[in-house]
Design a protein around this motif. Structure first.
Motif, PDB file in Angstrom:
ATOM      1  N   ILE A  93      32.071  32.438  16.804  1.00  0.00           N
ATOM      2  CA  ILE A  93      30.701  33.794  16.423  1.00  0.00           C
ATOM      3  C   ILE A  93      29.520  33.633  17.941  1.00  0.00           C
ATOM      4  O   ILE A  93      29.204  32.456  18.508  1.00  0.00           O
ATOM      5  CB  ILE A  93      29.808  33.200  15.490  1.00  0.00           C
ATOM      6  CG1 ILE A  93      30.855  33.223  14.434  1.00  0.00           C
ATOM      7  CG2 ILE A  93      28.848  34.244  15.564  1.00  0.00           C
ATOM      8  CD1 ILE A  93      30.246  32.431  13.140  1.00  0.00           C
ATOM      9  N   PHE A  94      28.861  34.429  18.510  1.00  0.00           N
ATOM     10  CA  PHE A  94      28.396  34.524  19.849  1.00  0.00           C
ATOM     11  C   PHE A  94      27.019  35.179  18.929  1.00  0.00           C
ATOM     12  O   PHE A  94      27.022  36.210  18.461  1.00  0.00           O
ATOM     13  CB  PHE A  94      28.597  35.167  20.594  1.00  0.00           C
ATOM     14  CG  PHE A  94      27.815  34.831  21.763  1.00  0.00           C
ATOM     15  CD1 PHE A  94      26.359  34.471  22.198  1.00  0.00           C
ATOM     16  CD2 PHE A  94      27.624  36.052  22.992  1.00  0.00           C
ATOM     17  CE1 PHE A  94      25.753  35.020  22.829  1.00  0.00           C
ATOM     18  CE2 PHE A  94      27.053  36.648  23.604  1.00  0.00           C
ATOM     19  CZ  PHE A  94      25.947  35.622  23.716  1.00  0.00           C
ATOM     20  N   ILE A  95      26.172  34.352  18.754  1.00  0.00           N
ATOM     21  CA  ILE A  95      24.505  35.389  18.240  1.00  0.00           C
ATOM     22  C   ILE A  95      22.981  35.279  19.428  1.00  0.00           C
ATOM     23  O   ILE A  95      23.460  34.226  19.976  1.00  0.00           O
ATOM     24  CB  ILE A  95      24.074  34.864  16.985  1.00  0.00           C
ATOM     25  CG1 ILE A  95      24.490  35.115  15.852  1.00  0.00           C
ATOM     26  CG2 ILE A  95      22.405  35.460  16.622  1.00  0.00           C
ATOM     27  CD1 ILE A  95      24.256  33.899  14.522  1.00  0.00           C
ATOM     28  N   ALA A  96      23.934  36.447  19.989  1.00  0.00           N
ATOM     29  CA  ALA A  96      22.587  36.193  21.830  1.00  0.00           C
ATOM     30  C   ALA A  96      21.258  37.096  20.628  1.00  0.00           C
ATOM     31  O   ALA A  96      20.805  38.154  19.824  1.00  0.00           O
ATOM     32  CB  ALA A  96      23.065  37.444  22.201  1.00  0.00           C
ATOM     33  N   ALA A  97      20.699  36.779  22.236  1.00  0.00           N
ATOM     34  CA  ALA A  97      18.770  37.504  21.962  1.00  0.00           C
ATOM     35  C   ALA A  97      18.816  38.888  22.443  1.00  0.00           C
ATOM     36  O   ALA A  97      17.793  39.654  21.940  1.00  0.00           O
ATOM     37  CB  ALA A  97      17.949  36.592  22.221  1.00  0.00           C
ATOM     38  N   ASP A  98      19.463  39.420  22.633  1.00  0.00           N
ATOM     39  CA  ASP A  98      20.128  41.222  23.580  1.00  0.00           C
ATOM     40  C   ASP A  98      21.128  41.367  23.413  1.00  0.00           C
ATOM     41  O   ASP A  98      22.310  40.755  23.907  1.00  0.00           O
ATOM     42  CB  ASP A  98      19.899  40.383  25.359  1.00  0.00           C
ATOM     43  CG  ASP A  98      19.531  41.831  25.396  1.00  0.00           C
ATOM     44  OD1 ASP A  98      20.400  43.040  25.004  1.00  0.00           O
ATOM     45  OD2 ASP A  98      18.805  41.976  26.757  1.00  0.00           O
ATOM     46  N   PRO A 112      26.427  40.459  24.618  1.00  0.00           N
ATOM     47  CA  PRO A 112      27.746  40.576  23.525  1.00  0.00           C
ATOM     48  C   PRO A 112      28.945  42.109  24.060  1.00  0.00           C
ATOM     49  O   PRO A 112      29.895  41.778  23.626  1.00  0.00           O
ATOM     50  CB  PRO A 112      27.663  40.968  22.152  1.00  0.00           C
ATOM     51  CG  PRO A 112      25.867  40.607  21.929  1.00  0.00           C
ATOM     52  CD  PRO A 112      25.314  40.501  23.814  1.00  0.00           C
ATOM     53  N   GLN A 113      27.975  43.136  24.098  1.00  0.00           N
ATOM     54  CA  GLN A 113      28.754  44.398  24.018  1.00  0.00           C
ATOM     55  C   GLN A 113      28.900  44.281  25.608  1.00  0.00           C
ATOM     56  O   GLN A 113      30.232  44.507  26.151  1.00  0.00           O
ATOM     57  CB  GLN A 113      27.357  45.830  24.574  1.00  0.00           C
ATOM     58  CG  GLN A 113      27.852  47.046  24.565  1.00  0.00           C
ATOM     59  CD  GLN A 113      28.781  47.265  23.436  1.00  0.00           C
ATOM     60  OE1 GLN A 113      27.907  47.065  22.498  1.00  0.00           O
ATOM     61  NE2 GLN A 113      30.144  47.833  23.644  1.00  0.00           N
ATOM     62  N   ASN A 114      28.638  43.823  26.839  1.00  0.00           N
ATOM     63  CA  ASN A 114      29.244  42.968  27.671  1.00  0.00           C
ATOM     64  C   ASN A 114      30.339  42.083  27.901  1.00  0.00           C
ATOM     65  O   ASN A 114      31.660  43.065  28.032  1.00  0.00           O
ATOM     66  CB  ASN A 114      28.891  42.141  28.797  1.00  0.00           C
ATOM     67  CG  ASN A 114      28.916  41.782  30.259  1.00  0.00           C
ATOM     68  OD1 ASN A 114      30.052  41.158  30.589  1.00  0.00           O
ATOM     69  ND2 ASN A 114      29.075  43.141  31.425  1.00  0.00           N
ATOM     70  N   LEU A 115      30.309  41.209  26.664  1.00  0.00           N
ATOM     71  CA  LEU A 115      31.360  40.949  26.463  1.00  0.00           C
ATOM     72  C   LEU A 115      32.496  41.391  26.111  1.00  0.00           C
ATOM     73  O   LEU A 115      33.756  41.379  25.819  1.00  0.00           O
ATOM     74  CB  LEU A 115      31.128  39.433  25.627  1.00  0.00           C
ATOM     75  CG  LEU A 115      30.110  38.528  26.497  1.00  0.00           C
ATOM     76  CD1 LEU A 115      29.898  37.227  25.128  1.00  0.00           C
ATOM     77  CD2 LEU A 115      31.389  37.512  27.433  1.00  0.00           C
ATOM     78  N   PHE A 116      32.747  42.600  24.561  1.00  0.00           N
ATOM     79  CA  PHE A 116      32.941  42.808  23.910  1.00  0.00           C
ATOM     80  C   PHE A 116      33.838  43.837  25.489  1.00  0.00           C
ATOM     81  O   PHE A 116      35.073  44.134  25.500  1.00  0.00           O
ATOM     82  CB  PHE A 116      32.689  43.973  22.987  1.00  0.00           C
ATOM     83  CG  PHE A 116      33.639  44.500  22.558  1.00  0.00           C
ATOM     84  CD1 PHE A 116      35.177  44.183  21.812  1.00  0.00           C
ATOM     85  CD2 PHE A 116      33.483  46.104  22.921  1.00  0.00           C
ATOM     86  CE1 PHE A 116      34.994  45.124  21.101  1.00  0.00           C
ATOM     87  CE2 PHE A 116      34.534  47.462  22.163  1.00  0.00           C
ATOM     88  CZ  PHE A 116      35.635  46.785  21.327  1.00  0.00           C
ATOM     89  N   ASP A 117      33.134  45.003  26.562  1.00  0.00           N
ATOM     90  CA  ASP A 117      33.583  46.159  27.299  1.00  0.00           C
ATOM     91  C   ASP A 117      34.198  44.733  28.071  1.00  0.00           C
ATOM     92  O   ASP A 117      35.605  45.562  28.473  1.00  0.00           O
ATOM     93  CB  ASP A 117      32.345  46.307  27.748  1.00  0.00           C
ATOM     94  CG  ASP A 117      31.751  47.504  26.877  1.00  0.00           C
ATOM     95  OD1 ASP A 117      31.725  47.708  25.833  1.00  0.00           O
ATOM     96  OD2 ASP A 117      30.337  47.603  27.485  1.00  0.00           O
ATOM     97  N   ASN A 118      34.682  43.616  28.734  1.00  0.00           N
ATOM     98  CA  ASN A 118      34.916  43.244  29.103  1.00  0.00           C
ATOM     99  C   ASN A 118      36.385  42.596  28.500  1.00  0.00           C
ATOM    100  O   ASN A 118      36.764  41.752  29.424  1.00  0.00           O
ATOM    101  CB  ASN A 118      34.559  42.190  30.545  1.00  0.00           C
ATOM    102  CG  ASN A 118      33.784  43.274  31.176  1.00  0.00           C
ATOM    103  OD1 ASN A 118      34.290  43.519  32.120  1.00  0.00           O
ATOM    104  ND2 ASN A 118      32.385  43.306  31.217  1.00  0.00           N
ATOM    105  N   LYS A 119      36.861  42.882  27.517  1.00  0.00           N
ATOM    106  CA  LYS A 119      37.693  41.714  26.407  1.00  0.00           C
ATOM    107  C   LYS A 119      37.719  40.677  26.400  1.00  0.00           C
ATOM    108  O   LYS A 119      38.811  39.932  26.207  1.00  0.00           O
ATOM    109  CB  LYS A 119      39.199  42.695  27.280  1.00  0.00           C
ATOM    110  CG  LYS A 119      38.952  43.768  27.600  1.00  0.00           C
ATOM    111  CD  LYS A 119      38.994  44.870  26.299  1.00  0.00           C
ATOM    112  CE  LYS A 119      39.996  45.670  27.071  1.00  0.00           C
ATOM    113  NZ  LYS A 119      39.127  46.932  26.531  1.00  0.00           N
ATOM    114  N   PHE A 120      36.654  40.478  25.841  1.00  0.00           N
ATOM    115  CA  PHE A 120      36.018  38.518  26.502  1.00  0.00           C
ATOM    116  C   PHE A 120      36.324  38.765  24.439  1.00  0.00           C
ATOM    117  O   PHE A 120      35.811  37.189  23.719  1.00  0.00           O
ATOM    118  CB  PHE A 120      35.028  37.968  26.711  1.00  0.00           C
ATOM    119  CG  PHE A 120      35.434  37.503  28.576  1.00  0.00           C
ATOM    120  CD1 PHE A 120      36.316  36.618  28.670  1.00  0.00           C
ATOM    121  CD2 PHE A 120      34.821  38.203  29.100  1.00  0.00           C
ATOM    122  CE1 PHE A 120      36.517  36.673  30.272  1.00  0.00           C
ATOM    123  CE2 PHE A 120      35.645  39.010  30.672  1.00  0.00           C
ATOM    124  CZ  PHE A 120      36.150  37.039  30.645  1.00  0.00           C
ATOM    125  N   ALA A 121      35.984  39.751  23.875  1.00  0.00           N
ATOM    126  CA  ALA A 121      35.643  39.770  22.205  1.00  0.00           C
ATOM    127  C   ALA A 121      36.486  40.576  21.779  1.00  0.00           C
ATOM    128  O   ALA A 121      36.726  41.300  22.289  1.00  0.00           O
ATOM    129  CB  ALA A 121      34.337  40.382  22.217  1.00  0.00           C
TER     130      ALA A 121
END
Length: 135
Positions: free
Chosen positions: A74-79, A83-92
């Protein structure tokens, strides 16, 4: 806080988490360390066979670690950017979700009124001001 706990529990059991696992590795932005410790305590009381390992750093550093194969569940970010960048680049696997909003806080050693805030910040006495992501 209850909503954060519920989301953590739901995410853990309905994502790729295996019931055979004994530990959940949670990457947490440094400014969220105190709330996540309370979440961990509550979760571990309810699920004594599962422990939560908290890894804390800045959201950017944690995102970079994830891109380099860090084994976080799980990744809980402050911004939301990270996480959106990780998802967009297929890391999530899952679309990131906003679970809470922060507030801007002025924290001083000396009490001040809201009306005196700007004057206070301009005083020569104030030598250091810390601003997270000033842009």
């Amino acid at each position: 806080m209850k909503r954060l706990i519920a989301l953590l529990v739901i995410f853990c059991f309905f994502s790729s988490f295996s019931k055979a696992q004994e530990s959940i590795r949670v990457a947490v932005a440094a400014n969220l360390i105190f709330p996540i410790q309370a979440v961990r305590e509550t979760f571990e009381k309810q699920y004594p066979n599962i422990s939560i390992e908290i890894i804390t750093a800045s959201s950017g550093k944690l995102a970079a670690q994830i891109k380099n194969s860090a084994p976080f569940h799980i990744f809980i970010a402050a911004d939301i950017f990270y996480p959106q960048n990780l998802f967009d680049n297929k890391f999530a696997k899952e679309v990131p979700q906003i679970i809470t909003y922060g507030n801007l806080v002025l924290w001083t050693k000396h009490p001040i009124t809201e009306k005196k805030t700007v004057g206070f910040l301009n005083e020569a006495l104030n030598k250091t001001i810390a601003i997270a992501q000033p842009e």
